[in-house]
Enzyme design. Sequence first.
Site, PDB file in Angstrom:
ATOM      1  N   ASP A   1      12.720  -7.902   1.228  1.00  0.00           N
ATOM      2  CA  ASP A   1      11.275  -7.354   0.313  1.00  0.00           C
ATOM      3  C   ASP A   1      10.491  -8.037   1.513  1.00  0.00           C
ATOM      4  OD1 ASP A   1       9.470  -7.785  -1.192  1.00  0.00           O
ATOM      5  OD2 ASP A   1       9.253 -10.049  -1.986  1.00  0.00           O
TER       6      ASP A   1
ATOM      7  N   ASP B   1       6.711  -9.467   1.722  1.00  0.00           N
ATOM      8  CA  ASP B   1       5.843 -10.582   1.096  1.00  0.00           C
ATOM      9  C   ASP B   1       6.681 -11.904   0.648  1.00  0.00           C
ATOM     10  OD1 ASP B   1       3.618 -10.358   2.447  1.00  0.00           O
ATOM     11  OD2 ASP B   1       3.452  -8.679   0.750  1.00  0.00           O
TER      12      ASP B   1
END
Length: 211
Positions: free
Chosen positions: A5, A7
């Site tokens: 991922d 953020d």
Amino acid sequence: MVLFDLDGVLVDSRGPISSCINHALAAHGLPERDPADLYRYIGPPLLSAFAELLGESVASPAVARCAATYRERYAVASLTETAVTPGIVDVLAALRGDGRRLAVATTKPRPFAEPLLEALGMRRYFDAVAGPELHASGEDKTTTVGNALRALGATRGAMVGDRSFDMVAARAHGLRAVGVAWGIGSRAELETAGAHGIVATPAELPAAVAL
């Protein structure tokens, strides 16, 4: 193969995302929120975040206007206000050195994710970056992870994330779900969503994704 991922895992984007949300709210005559109250909107699709903030449907014109204003400012702010997670670049380099294929699977629109990774010097570590197109709506994390796997031609590996939907998406595709403790989601959120393991620091990631 390892999916990351963006953020909350590779970068700390709380500052620019919360400030851009408040900028969009203020630009349309709406009250700004405490930045800390906006952190929970980091990860879910942008339209869903504004829909909840405005108390409107995702298809509302007001939601679309706020999202457009947000994106206009974020395209610039993200490149100068986003911080790289300390130690994560060393981990990426080590994993690549071990022959692991890496990709990013993010709910951030790909036209924002790619320039951000380039600006931060991390794009070169990834074979693919999967994320929704700028004006796409309704793409959940499970779909994005599937797109990343197809881009790599992979079916096995690990997904590293900081929110519940990262863990759910990993398990939906038969991947090892590795949560990180330095992101937005709590340990309880990650465990409830089915994380196979949770790491406290980036240095723990190579061992965690290898299990």
